[in-house]
Design a protein around this motif. Sequence first.
Motif, PDB file in Angstrom:
ATOM      1  N   TRP A 526       5.028  11.038  10.266  1.00 41.58           N
ATOM      2  CA  TRP A 526       4.511   9.910  11.049  1.00 41.58           C
ATOM      3  C   TRP A 526       5.105   8.592  10.563  1.00 41.58           C
ATOM      4  O   TRP A 526       5.551   7.763  11.369  1.00 41.58           O
ATOM      5  CB  TRP A 526       2.991   9.874  10.954  1.00 41.58           C
ATOM      6  CG  TRP A 526       2.352   8.834  11.823  1.00 41.58           C
ATOM      7  CD1 TRP A 526       1.919   7.597  11.452  1.00 41.58           C
ATOM      8  CD2 TRP A 526       2.092   8.934  13.234  1.00 41.58           C
ATOM      9  NE1 TRP A 526       1.399   6.918  12.516  1.00 41.58           N
ATOM     10  CE2 TRP A 526       1.487   7.724  13.640  1.00 41.58           C
ATOM     11  CE3 TRP A 526       2.300   9.927  14.178  1.00 41.58           C
ATOM     12  CZ2 TRP A 526       1.095   7.481  14.941  1.00 41.58           C
ATOM     13  CZ3 TRP A 526       1.907   9.682  15.491  1.00 41.58           C
ATOM     14  CH2 TRP A 526       1.321   8.482  15.862  1.00 41.58           C
ATOM     15  N   ARG A 527       5.152   8.412   9.274  1.00 40.03           N
ATOM     16  CA  ARG A 527       5.675   7.156   8.736  1.00 40.03           C
ATOM     17  C   ARG A 527       7.180   7.038   8.942  1.00 40.03           C
ATOM     18  O   ARG A 527       7.703   5.941   9.136  1.00 40.03           O
ATOM     19  CB  ARG A 527       5.301   7.032   7.261  1.00 40.03           C
ATOM     20  CG  ARG A 527       3.792   6.887   7.051  1.00 40.03           C
ATOM     21  CD  ARG A 527       3.413   7.060   5.607  1.00 40.03           C
ATOM     22  NE  ARG A 527       3.058   5.799   4.975  1.00 40.03           N
ATOM     23  CZ  ARG A 527       2.755   5.677   3.697  1.00 40.03           C
ATOM     24  NH1 ARG A 527       2.753   6.738   2.904  1.00 40.03           N
ATOM     25  NH2 ARG A 527       2.456   4.506   3.183  1.00 40.03           N
ATOM     26  N   ARG A 528       7.887   8.177   8.939  1.00 35.39           N
ATOM     27  CA  ARG A 528       9.310   8.127   9.278  1.00 35.39           C
ATOM     28  C   ARG A 528       9.490   7.647  10.707  1.00 35.39           C
ATOM     29  O   ARG A 528      10.389   6.852  11.010  1.00 35.39           O
ATOM     30  CB  ARG A 528       9.964   9.502   9.110  1.00 35.39           C
ATOM     31  CG  ARG A 528      10.202   9.940   7.684  1.00 35.39           C
ATOM     32  CD  ARG A 528      11.167  11.112   7.612  1.00 35.39           C
ATOM     33  NE  ARG A 528      10.715  12.279   8.358  1.00 35.39           N
ATOM     34  CZ  ARG A 528       9.950  13.242   7.869  1.00 35.39           C
ATOM     35  NH1 ARG A 528       9.514  13.173   6.612  1.00 35.39           N
ATOM     36  NH2 ARG A 528       9.594  14.279   8.604  1.00 35.39           N
ATOM     37  N   GLY A 529       8.638   8.136  11.593  1.00 40.55           N
ATOM     38  CA  GLY A 529       8.710   7.689  12.979  1.00 40.55           C
ATOM     39  C   GLY A 529       8.408   6.208  13.124  1.00 40.55           C
ATOM     40  O   GLY A 529       9.025   5.515  13.944  1.00 40.55           O
ATOM     41  N   LEU A 530       7.472   5.704  12.326  1.00 36.93           N
ATOM     42  CA  LEU A 530       7.163   4.277  12.352  1.00 36.93           C
ATOM     43  C   LEU A 530       8.283   3.443  11.744  1.00 36.93           C
ATOM     44  O   LEU A 530       8.391   2.240  12.008  1.00 36.93           O
ATOM     45  CB  LEU A 530       5.866   3.994  11.583  1.00 36.93           C
ATOM     46  CG  LEU A 530       4.566   4.552  12.150  1.00 36.93           C
ATOM     47  CD1 LEU A 530       3.403   4.189  11.230  1.00 36.93           C
ATOM     48  CD2 LEU A 530       4.292   4.045  13.563  1.00 36.93           C
ATOM     49  N   HIS A 535       1.461   0.851   2.922  1.00 39.22           N
ATOM     50  CA  HIS A 535       0.721   0.763   1.658  1.00 39.22           C
ATOM     51  C   HIS A 535      -0.444   1.734   1.686  1.00 39.22           C
ATOM     52  O   HIS A 535      -1.140   1.861   2.698  1.00 39.22           O
ATOM     53  CB  HIS A 535       0.204  -0.669   1.467  1.00 39.22           C
ATOM     54  CG  HIS A 535      -0.765  -0.819   0.332  1.00 39.22           C
ATOM     55  ND1 HIS A 535      -0.378  -0.707  -0.990  1.00 39.22           N
ATOM     56  CD2 HIS A 535      -2.108  -1.053   0.321  1.00 39.22           C
ATOM     57  CE1 HIS A 535      -1.446  -0.875  -1.759  1.00 39.22           C
ATOM     58  NE2 HIS A 535      -2.498  -1.086  -0.988  1.00 39.22           N
ATOM     59  N   ASP A 536      -0.638   2.433   0.598  1.00 43.15           N
ATOM     60  CA  ASP A 536      -1.785   3.318   0.442  1.00 43.15           C
ATOM     61  C   ASP A 536      -2.824   2.578  -0.387  1.00 43.15           C
ATOM     62  O   ASP A 536      -2.576   2.228  -1.542  1.00 43.15           O
ATOM     63  CB  ASP A 536      -1.351   4.612  -0.253  1.00 43.15           C
ATOM     64  CG  ASP A 536      -2.457   5.659  -0.284  1.00 43.15           C
ATOM     65  OD1 ASP A 536      -3.634   5.274  -0.238  1.00 43.15           O
ATOM     66  OD2 ASP A 536      -2.128   6.854  -0.359  1.00 43.15           O
ATOM     67  N   ASP A 537      -3.997   2.327   0.217  1.00 43.06           N
ATOM     68  CA  ASP A 537      -4.990   1.519  -0.496  1.00 43.06           C
ATOM     69  C   ASP A 537      -5.730   2.292  -1.585  1.00 43.06           C
ATOM     70  O   ASP A 537      -6.590   1.735  -2.275  1.00 43.06           O
ATOM     71  CB  ASP A 537      -5.981   0.886   0.482  1.00 43.06           C
ATOM     72  CG  ASP A 537      -6.857   1.904   1.204  1.00 43.06           C
ATOM     73  OD1 ASP A 537      -6.822   3.099   0.850  1.00 43.06           O
ATOM     74  OD2 ASP A 537      -7.587   1.497   2.138  1.00 43.06           O
ATOM     75  N   GLY A 538      -5.424   3.596  -1.724  1.00 40.60           N
ATOM     76  CA  GLY A 538      -5.991   4.371  -2.814  1.00 40.60           C
ATOM     77  C   GLY A 538      -7.404   4.845  -2.616  1.00 40.60           C
ATOM     78  O   GLY A 538      -7.977   5.470  -3.513  1.00 40.60           O
ATOM     79  N   VAL A 545      -6.658   7.332   7.920  1.00 43.97           N
ATOM     80  CA  VAL A 545      -6.031   6.598   9.015  1.00 43.97           C
ATOM     81  C   VAL A 545      -4.728   5.985   8.523  1.00 43.97           C
ATOM     82  O   VAL A 545      -4.699   5.323   7.476  1.00 43.97           O
ATOM     83  CB  VAL A 545      -6.960   5.488   9.544  1.00 43.97           C
ATOM     84  CG1 VAL A 545      -6.223   4.623  10.567  1.00 43.97           C
ATOM     85  CG2 VAL A 545      -8.203   6.087  10.175  1.00 43.97           C
ATOM     86  N   VAL A 546      -3.646   6.241   9.269  1.00 45.26           N
ATOM     87  CA  VAL A 546      -2.368   5.561   9.044  1.00 45.26           C
ATOM     88  C   VAL A 546      -2.183   4.610  10.216  1.00 45.26           C
ATOM     89  O   VAL A 546      -2.025   5.050  11.355  1.00 45.26           O
ATOM     90  CB  VAL A 546      -1.197   6.554   8.969  1.00 45.26           C
ATOM     91  CG1 VAL A 546       0.091   5.821   8.587  1.00 45.26           C
ATOM     92  CG2 VAL A 546      -1.480   7.675   7.984  1.00 45.26           C
ATOM     93  N   ASP A 547      -2.223   3.314   9.961  1.00 51.64           N
ATOM     94  CA  ASP A 547      -2.179   2.357  11.065  1.00 51.64           C
ATOM     95  C   ASP A 547      -0.742   2.090  11.506  1.00 51.64           C
ATOM     96  O   ASP A 547       0.208   2.699  11.012  1.00 51.64           O
ATOM     97  CB  ASP A 547      -2.927   1.076  10.698  1.00 51.64           C
ATOM     98  CG  ASP A 547      -2.243   0.260   9.596  1.00 51.64           C
ATOM     99  OD1 ASP A 547      -1.055   0.519   9.295  1.00 51.64           O
ATOM    100  OD2 ASP A 547      -2.885  -0.658   9.061  1.00 51.64           O
ATOM    101  N   HIS A 548      -0.586   1.144  12.420  1.00 52.26           N
ATOM    102  CA  HIS A 548       0.728   0.901  13.027  1.00 52.26           C
ATOM    103  C   HIS A 548       1.746   0.360  12.037  1.00 52.26           C
ATOM    104  O   HIS A 548       2.956   0.428  12.288  1.00 52.26           O
ATOM    105  CB  HIS A 548       0.593  -0.066  14.208  1.00 52.26           C
ATOM    106  CG  HIS A 548       0.086  -1.423  13.836  1.00 52.26           C
ATOM    107  ND1 HIS A 548       0.912  -2.463  13.487  1.00 52.26           N
ATOM    108  CD2 HIS A 548      -1.184  -1.904  13.748  1.00 52.26           C
ATOM    109  CE1 HIS A 548       0.187  -3.530  13.211  1.00 52.26           C
ATOM    110  NE2 HIS A 548      -1.084  -3.218  13.356  1.00 52.26           N
ATOM    111  N   SER A 549       1.297  -0.164  10.904  1.00 45.89           N
ATOM    112  CA  SER A 549       2.220  -0.653   9.881  1.00 45.89           C
ATOM    113  C   SER A 549       2.481   0.387   8.799  1.00 45.89           C
ATOM    114  O   SER A 549       3.203   0.117   7.846  1.00 45.89           O
ATOM    115  CB  SER A 549       1.655  -1.930   9.243  1.00 45.89           C
ATOM    116  OG  SER A 549       0.457  -1.647   8.521  1.00 45.89           O
ATOM    117  N   GLY A 550       1.888   1.562   8.929  1.00 47.11           N
ATOM    118  CA  GLY A 550       2.059   2.613   7.930  1.00 47.11           C
ATOM    119  C   GLY A 550       1.052   2.554   6.811  1.00 47.11           C
ATOM    120  O   GLY A 550       1.096   3.377   5.885  1.00 47.11           O
TER     121      GLY A 550
END
Length: 567
Positions: A526-530, A535-538, A545-550
């Motif tokens: 998914w993040r490759r597509g974005l 950032h992973d908030d930990g 949830v992975v938002d539109h900014s990754g």
Amino acid sequence: MKVHRFEQLLRSVVLAWGKTDQNGDSTRRGGPAWTPLLAHLLDVAATAGVLWDRHLPPHIRQRLTEAFGAGNERTARQVVMLLAALHDLGKASDCFLGQWQHGPGKSHLKAHAKTWEEQARAAGLPLGDDLAHAYYARHEHITAAALPRLLGCFCPECGGSSARHEGLHDAGALLGGHHGHIPNPETVDRARGAASIKQWGDVHAAIVQVVADAVGLDLGTVAKAVNPVRPSARVAFLYLVYLADWVASDTEFFHFRVHTTPVAHWWQAALREADQAVRARRLTRWQARPVTWEEMWPDTPSPRAFQADGMRLAPAEGQAMIVVESDTGSGKTRLALWMAHHLARTCGYSGLYMALPTRAAGNQVATELRKFLHAVLAPGEVRDMALVHGTAQATDLVHELVDAHQAHGDPLTDLSSTVETATCTDSGQAVLDPWYLRRCLALVAGFGVGTVDQIALAPQGSRHWALRLGALMCKVVIIDEAHAYELFQQNLLSAAVEWLAEGGASLVVLSATLPRSIRNELTSAWRRGLGTTGHDDGTQGPIMVVDHSGRISRDGPSPTMSTPQNS
């Protein structure tokens, strides 16, 4: 091109046939045995414009605006209408036009073919001497070869000496794939011999000019606007071309034109019939209205704590991938449908597709989706819901949905039945127009339930793959029981997930026991597509949830099996 010369050309251009009355629909109406090629191209242009306005979600229009309008949406709409229309430009060639009389077809039409040829030659259409043995190439490949030169490329392949306009050649190749497979450069190059510039160049140029005038486009802007570099923009363009062509080829709505009537009348009829056809097929975006949880699920008026956590985690804007891990019976499916509704409201998606590992599971979940639609659709609103797998037509549910469509009204005799919102019922209604039972069209229906292979194979090189992938890019996609797929399916799914992210779709993944390796791979895809790692908030929790900014965030308590809900 001088006015007098153009008028002479137009008198011959209108005699190039585009479709013949193979099914007898036009004859039964008292219409002609054939319709001009130019008339069909105008039908497709009008349909593409209506689909742009009413069917394509904002993120798809934005990608097309970048690729075909240099950032100007009005220009992009006009350019896409022009290009979609020109998909069949290559039919203006000896090898295609000769098929009516010398190729396969119904015998009763052959007499019309002879009359047509005599009229066409008399009007000056530059037909060769021996149509039965003309140099053959598929008409869509001729389109791919001819189009770049006509729209402003002057490279050596197009008879000039300037640099190659990659955008125009890419657009030509995409149009060359409108029958299912994008041709390779060698195939396009061979097609040049089937319609030489000397013989057909002026006819092709006249066709392009007439369509451009109809859509209100200055041809000088096309070369500056066309630059389809982004992969998802190419898919979206081909998806729109497929859909516009198939809708505009439907003789239920589009009548054959008489070649002696003014072309301006054809365009006005095309605009009217395109609007009717798109409304009748309900090819309009999902206008998701505000709905409370209680209204959505009246048998469970309050969300469970687990579901409420997921609802709070839903992003306020933009596409997202949401992974929900929870026990069987904990209410994952209902949370996923709430998420889909929320994302449709924030992003303007055209609908949703739910994928499951088996046909039986899909059949079962389809009943839940049907209840959901009855609750969330506006009173009187009618939407198509397809069951998408190989034996769908044998199921009771599909027969019920088709019966509901037929009870709702015949679009040919009761166009009032196609209005999205009416006041005839207290709830929305899920139906299925039999049109969506045709090959590949089930995924185009606003709502669907089916097998996961529809997603996994969408970006693969099967025929009309861009129709499947483009339809999914317009939707929220839900993958249920994500732990249940084989390794080869997981690899195919990862590729599809990357495409969906790049294309602007949103994804909800459900599982009771999702292995970390699969979750990580889907997240990475998914993040490759974005095009971003984000950032992973930990944070921790079974809902991610992975938002539109990754950016990755998590929440939710560990679910329990108490008080089961439908899932």
